[in-house]
Enzyme design. Structure first.
Site, PDB file in Angstrom:
ATOM      1  N   ASP A 161     -10.619  -1.318   6.207  1.00  0.00           N
ATOM      2  CA  ASP A 161     -11.328  -0.317   7.013  1.00  0.00           C
ATOM      3  C   ASP A 161     -11.958  -0.973   8.233  1.00  0.00           C
ATOM      4  OD1 ASP A 161     -10.811   1.883   5.378  1.00  0.00           O
ATOM      5  OD2 ASP A 161     -12.601   1.566   4.141  1.00  0.00           O
TER       6      ASP A 161
ATOM      7  N   ARG B 206       0.840  -1.199   0.000  1.00  0.00           N
ATOM      8  CA  ARG B 206       0.000   0.000   0.000  1.00  0.00           C
ATOM      9  C   ARG B 206       0.874   1.249   0.000  1.00  0.00           C
ATOM     10  NH1 ARG B 206      -5.165   1.763   2.094  1.00  0.00           N
ATOM     11  NH2 ARG B 206      -5.211   3.957   1.598  1.00  0.00           N
TER      12      ARG B 206
ATOM     13  N   ASP C 224      -7.045  -1.959   0.895  1.00  0.00           N
ATOM     14  CA  ASP C 224      -7.635  -1.052   1.862  1.00  0.00           C
ATOM     15  C   ASP C 224      -8.336  -1.913   2.901  1.00  0.00           C
ATOM     16  OD1 ASP C 224      -8.317   1.469   2.756  1.00  0.00           O
ATOM     17  OD2 ASP C 224      -9.965   1.740   1.341  1.00  0.00           O
TER      18      ASP C 224
ATOM     19  N   ARG D 262      -5.860   1.516  -5.141  1.00  0.00           N
ATOM     20  CA  ARG D 262      -5.020   0.993  -4.069  1.00  0.00           C
ATOM     21  C   ARG D 262      -4.916  -0.518  -4.128  1.00  0.00           C
ATOM     22  NH1 ARG D 262      -8.388   3.644  -0.292  1.00  0.00           N
ATOM     23  NH2 ARG D 262      -7.768   5.450  -1.478  1.00  0.00           N
TER      24      ARG D 262
HETATM   25  N1  ROI Z   1     -14.800   2.235  -4.576  1.00  0.00           N
HETATM   26  C1  ROI Z   1     -15.158   0.947  -4.538  1.00  0.00           C
HETATM   27  N2  ROI Z   1     -16.024   0.483  -5.440  1.00  0.00           N
HETATM   28  N3  ROI Z   1     -14.677   0.078  -3.611  1.00  0.00           N
HETATM   29  C2  ROI Z   1     -13.799   0.499  -2.659  1.00  0.00           C
HETATM   30  O1  ROI Z   1     -13.360  -0.321  -1.820  1.00  0.00           O
HETATM   31  C3  ROI Z   1     -13.399   1.837  -2.660  1.00  0.00           C
HETATM   32  N4  ROI Z   1     -12.531   2.309  -1.738  1.00  0.00           N
HETATM   33  C4  ROI Z   1     -12.181   3.577  -1.687  1.00  0.00           C
HETATM   34  C5  ROI Z   1     -12.690   4.594  -2.686  1.00  0.00           C
HETATM   35  C6  ROI Z   1     -11.522   5.230  -3.363  1.00  0.00           C
HETATM   36  C7  ROI Z   1     -13.515   5.625  -1.906  1.00  0.00           C
HETATM   37  N5  ROI Z   1     -13.559   4.005  -3.686  1.00  0.00           N
HETATM   38  C8  ROI Z   1     -13.924   2.699  -3.653  1.00  0.00           C
HETATM   39  O2  ROI Z   1     -11.368   3.981  -0.722  1.00  0.00           O
END
Ligand code: ROI
Length: 160
Positions: A96, A82, A94, A91
């Site tokens: 979260d 990352r 991610d 990315r």
């Molecule tokens: N859009 C999608 N479809 N899935 C994600 O996990 C995702 N993650 C993000 C941003 C860039 C907001 N857009 C995303 O962090």
């Protein structure tokens, strides 16, 4: 504490990124993976000139503090290459911290429940798959949130 983690990737073999991230979560100390959603494909939220995402949500039981868990998640992101890039850009991985039991955090590092959830089909529908009765602190039931959030092109990846 029952915790939910959102996973997303749109670079460097996204399906593989998400699957190996689930394995990394299984190796966290003082933590058990309870359930993983299917994998989902979703068009990007944010700049449209980036690849589609692979998304999933995982349920954990952990005795780690929320901030300690966040440290561990950021470590896994780094192990997956990352890098900080443009705002809402592509990315490799991610992770979260979506929900940490019934707790609410609003500090420099942690906003939990994740404030973006109500608008993110790629979080809500995988979450509903694994926790259809969930009540999200300060936000309502997962059922209500899904009803109010269009799919926005989200699709479940077969055999995942
Ligand atoms: N859009 C999608 N479809 N899935 C994600 O996990 C995702 N993650 C993000 C941003 C860039 C907001 N857009 C995303 O962090």
């Amino acid at each position: 504490m029952r915790v939910f983690i959102g996973l997303g990737s749109n670079l460097a073999d996204p399906i593989e990124q998400v699957l190996t991230a689930v394995k990394a979560l299984q190796l966290l100390p003082d933590t058990n993976v309870i359930k993983s959603s299917s994998l989902y494909a979703s068009p990007p939220m944010g700049p449209q000139d980036q690849p589609d995402y692979t998304n999933a949500v995982v349920a954990l039981d952990t005795t780690l503090s929320a901030h300690n868990l966040l440290d561990q998640l950021q470590e896994i992101e780094l192990q997956h290459g990352r890098e900080r890039n443009r705002h809402w850009g592509e990315r490799t991985l991610d992770l979260d911290l979506l929900i940490y039991g019934d707790k609410i955090f609003n500090d420099e590092r942690l906003q939990v429940p994740h404030p973006g959830m109500p608008l993110r089909s790629f979080v809500l529908y995988p979450l509903q798959e694994i926790a259809p009765e969930l009540i999200i602190p300060g936000m309502g039931t997962i059922e209500q949130l899904c009803t109010q959030c269009p799919l926005d092109g989200l699709s479940r990846i077969e055999n995942s």
